[in-house]
Design an enzyme around this catalytic site. Sequence first.
Site: not given
Ligand code: 3NM
Ligand code: MG
Length: 554
Positions: A46, A48, A50, A78-79, A470
Site C-alpha cells: 500500500q 501511504r 498523507k 491509502n485514503d 513471590c
Molecule cells: N495505521 P508501524 S497504525 C499506518 O491503527 C498505520 O490504523 C494504523 O506502523 C492504524 O508498523 C499504522 O511502523 C502505523 O508500527 C503502523
Molecule cells: Mg486513512
Amino acid sequence: MPPPVDYSVYLVTDPTPAILGPGRTVVQVVAAALAEPAQKHIGIVQLRDKDADARTMLATLKELHEYTALAGAPLLVNDRVDVAVAAMARGHCEGVHLGQDDIDVVTARTMLGPEAIIGVTASNVEEAVTACREGADYLGLGTVFATPTKTNTKHVVGTSGIQRMLQALAEAGYGHIPAVCIGGIHTSNARRVVFQSNYRGDANSKALDGVAVVSAIMGAADPGAAAAALAEQVQLGKTQGPTDFYREPSSLSSSSPTSPATQRILQALHDTTPLSHNMTNLVVQNIAANVALAVGASPIMSNSGAEATDLARLPGSALVINMGTVTPESLANYTKAIAAYNAAGRPVVFDPVGAGATDIRRAAVRTILAAGYLDVIKGNEGEIQTVYLSGLNEEDRAKETVATQQRGVDGSNTLDADARRRLVRRLAAREKCVVVLTGAVDYVSDSRGERVTEVADGHPMLGQVTGTGCSLGTVISAAVSAAATLRGESDDGTSQGIDTYSAVLAGMALYERAAARAAVLPSVKGPGTFVPAFLDELAQCRRAAAADDMTWLE
Ligand code: 3NM
Ligand code: MG
C-alpha cells in the site's frame, strides 16, 4: 471479485526520512523488500503518503507497480479513491485502503468497480462488522500497539481488542473476510500477536491472516530479509504457538498431586536444577533465592534487562518478573527480558504485585502485556482482576462488570468462587497462558481457559511472612522449566500429562504441602520460626517426591 491475495505480510509505505533512513526512497525500499519475487514474502503493498499531491502519487504508483506486478502483489493506495480511479485506469494500482474518515466502501466500490481491492481500517467491533457488510475485501485491525509511525491513532487495542473484533466477525458470519492487524508489529512480536489474537485458538475460529507493517520493513537495513523474517514469524504464529517453548495443554494434563505426572515433574525439578532468573524487589530477593535452592532450583537474582539476553540462553532457564517496586527503569528491564526469553524459547512467569494499587502499576501491567508472551500469570484476586482489566481497551473495560479497585498488595476478597473461576478462565483464554489466582483456595486455569483446578492446601502462616507469594512464582518457574525437560519422552506413558499446566500445579502442590507441614510443627511458634521450618520442609518434600516416597503428601 478481486483475485485471491496472500495477506501474511502486508507492506505499508511511509515517506518519512526518519523511518526510511538517510538516502533511501520509498521506491528503492519497496524494490528491495520485493527483491526475491520467487519467495513472495510480501503479498500486498500500500502506498501511504498523507501529504503528497495526486500527481506525485500517480507517478509513484507507476514506478512501484513495476516491482509489485513482478512480485504478483497487488498495489493499493491509502485514503485517495480519486487517485485509485486514475491509477487503475492506467493499470498502475489494484485498489484502495480506506480509513473511517475517508469515502465509504459502498461509494468507493461504485467508483472503482468490482475488481478493485477495497480494504478498511477498523478499531472496534462495530467498524469491523460494518465494513464487511458494506463489501470490504479485507480489514486492517488496529492499532495493536502504540507506534511512533502513527501517533494520531484512535485506539490502542492490544491483542485482546484484535481478538474481540475477530470473534465478532466470525459470529456475524464474516469469518471468510481476510483480516490483518497493524500498529507496532515487528519480527519480535508478530508470532505471538498472531497466536494470541485467535480468540478460540483452534483452526475453526477466525484467526488473523497476517500483519501489516510500516517501520518493520521500511525502516529495516535489509528490507528483503525483514520481509522474510516476518513471513516466517507469522507462519509460526498461525501453526506453532507464541514461542518455541509453548505447547498446547494436553488433554491428559495432570491436576492431582498424587499423580505419577506430578511425581515425574518434581523428580525432574530435583534432577535437572533449573535456573530460576528472578527480577524482583529487594525485600523478596533473599527468601525467593532460598526457596529456589530448597526446591532444587538454581536462583539467579538479576534485574538487568541487558543481562537477561545471556541468561535466557542458558539451558533450563526460566524468568520470573515480580513487579514489586516498579520504576520506569525496571519496566524497561522487564520488557527487554521478556523479549529475550520469548526469543530464546524459555518460559516467563509474571507476578503483577500490587497491580491495582496505583495508576503507575496499572500502566506497567499494560506495558508488560504488550512486551511479549507470558507463560504464566500469578497473582491474588485484585492483581488478577487488574491484569484482566488493564489488558482491555477503554471501551471494553467500561463494559466489564468486575470491580476494579484493589486495596493493596495483601489482596481483597470481593469475588465468590464462581466469579474467581470465571476470571481465571477469561484471562487465560484471552492471553492464552496459564493463570493462577491465589487465596485460601487457589484457582488455576490451563492456557485455553478450559480447565480450572482448585488448590486448597497451604497455611495462613504464609500470609504473615513477606515474600512467600513471590517465592511461589519462583517455584512455579522452576517446575515449568523442569517439566519441559521431559518433553519427547516415548509413548510408554511417562511423559503423558506433563505440560506447563501440570507443572504449575505440581510446583504449587509442593509449595503448599511444605507450608502446611511446617506450620504445624511443634518448633514453629509464629512467622519467625515458620520460615526456616518451611525451607526445611520444601527441601524434604522435594527429596521425598524425587525418591518416589509419597509420604511428603501426608
Ligand atoms: N495505521 P508501524 S497504525 C499506518 O491503527 C498505520 O490504523 C494504523 O506502523 C492504524 O508498523 C499504522 O511502523 C502505523 O508500527 C503502523
Ligand atoms: Mg486513512
